[in-house]
Design an enzyme around this catalytic site. Sequence first.
Site, mmCIF file in Angstrom:
data_model
loop_
_atom_site.group_PDB
_atom_site.id
_atom_site.type_symbol
_atom_site.label_atom_id
_atom_site.label_comp_id
_atom_site.label_asym_id
_atom_site.label_seq_id
_atom_site.Cartn_x
_atom_site.Cartn_y
_atom_site.Cartn_z
ATOM 1 C CG HIS A 69 41.003 -58.708 21.136
ATOM 2 N ND1 HIS A 69 42.143 -58.595 21.974
ATOM 3 C CD2 HIS A 69 41.591 -59.900 20.242
ATOM 4 C CE1 HIS A 69 43.225 -59.364 21.588
ATOM 5 N NE2 HIS A 69 42.683 -60.185 20.710
ATOM 6 C CG HIS A 111 47.059 -55.396 15.727
ATOM 7 N ND1 HIS A 111 46.805 -55.775 16.937
ATOM 8 C CD2 HIS A 111 46.916 -56.711 15.109
ATOM 9 C CE1 HIS A 111 46.845 -56.865 17.398
ATOM 10 N NE2 HIS A 111 46.693 -57.872 16.247
#
Length: 591
Positions: A182, A135
């Site tokens: 991110h 992830h």
Amino acid sequence: MEEIKRFLTLKGDQGRKSKQAYKFCFCFRRIFKLKMAEPPQDIVDLFNDYSDNGVMTVENLHKFLTEFQGENHTIESAQDLFNRIKHLPVFLRRGLNLDAFFLYLLGEQNPPLDPPMVHHNMNKPLAHYFMYTGHNSYLTGNQLSSASSIEPIIKALKSGVKVIELDLWPSKRNKNDIVVCHGGTMTSPVELNKCLEAIKENAFDVSEYPVIITFEDHLDHLLQAKVAQMVSDIFGEMLYPGVEFVEFPSPEELKRRILISTKPPKESLDSFNEQENQEQKIKNSTDRSGAVLGNVSGYRNYDEVDIPIKQDNEEAEEEAAAPEYKHLIAIHAHKLEHGLDNLLNDNNSRRVARLSMSEEKLKNSVKTHATDIVRFTQKNLLRVYPKGTRILSSNYNPLIGWTHGAQMVAFNMQGYEKNTWIMQGMFRANGGCGYVKKPDFLLSNKAFDPSIKRPVKKTLKVTLYMGDGWHLEFRRTHFDPFSPPDFFTKVEICGVPADIKKEQTVPIEDQWVPMWNKKFEFPLTAPDIALLRIEVCEFDLDRRHGFGGQTCLPVSELKSGIRAVPLFGKKGEKFEHVKLLMRFQLLPGVY
């Protein structure tokens, strides 16, 4: 809240000294003599049973290996093993004495798992396998402020990870460039082409089985077209073409192939308006406590640009139009537009796909849809990802996903704690190739419900004799500045709820070579998915016990007999010297 407290509070390590001498009241010194490892009484008795006049010959060794250890050996293979342990300093010309036999049992030639080799059937559809899944695979640390880099991607692939996640965003330094980051946080970006090159160069270092790249893209149709060209140029013939599968191919069919998985674009969509709408939704979103997200967690200016944060709900992916992009996508991702009921019960769909949901969504869904989810994962792929509040890159219990058939249990590979160790333990199975065949009960016509207690199928008997090697791995004052360590061991089963059981030994005071001689029994209703987790701690009166090593082993692949179990550090690095001497017996039924 605990994640945030830990993020803001850093605790330094204890100071270390290099000599095994300790000062008390500044007036005298106490020297602790190191006790060397000695064979437990069970080992002495075993040696006497399989030796003649204090010597174990090749014939004796062969008998021990076949009768007691349960290994398939011929005289010739026993002779090969015999030859490999001749280097032991206590080896006798005629054979093994007790000390040599003990050193063999505690050595590298006697592991708890077979040597790395793929032995599962790899000719079934992809949906029949658990896949080692990452992830935010590009992050070097926490989810809020760490750097993005290719190094975590390379490390993950070299450890056996087979599913890599990349978040794609436009670079505002140059609107024609694509970065991986991110979004909306203080994490720095890394160029997409560097990530793709790193994947190409390291994808098949561990095994030739396929690597899947999951894109979460936030791009307009022009940049999607650029991604399509970049991916095709870099991967070339490695890239599996975009198709709509009626049934997924097998890992064997997909050897040395790279597959892209994301949500297909809508070709007639006005991408500019959609992007504006999406960003406005994110601006107006609130966190779980009801507070509006501010600049840090909502919009963050990095490299002189605003980038919207990646939502906790990853199903809400950017929809943009790029016909070329469609040809990339081998595994189509679903979006939960019409609710879980409609999707799970859609038996008329002529294609298979991937569904993503958060750990919280899965926990809530299995309360009412457990068997539906298991049935869905018999043909389709389910990806589970950590909730957004795990800013320190911690992880959830992967068994909630595995016991319901989820193939892609996505983990923050830079997180170092119990759940990460469980993940590492699962993928030590099947030669560490990154793919583990699901148990048959998860593929049965009668859908499995892990919450229902079933009869005990097998009982795992574990004997923990002793541990050794800490004095070679750590400084003398690493655990306690004033005395040798007081080691105790936690032993537990991780699996379906009915099989979970935790045990531990008493601390052995002031010993670098602790002798526990403790027996445990674990009744197992689903042994094929059970994991044996072991952790050694150094006892502390204030309950802040020191860490002495850990491992996690798939029960179905444990070798019977007495084995040397190597321990690992918090980050998953194998200790060079630290081992436990243990015995394993997997017996049918209840004992």
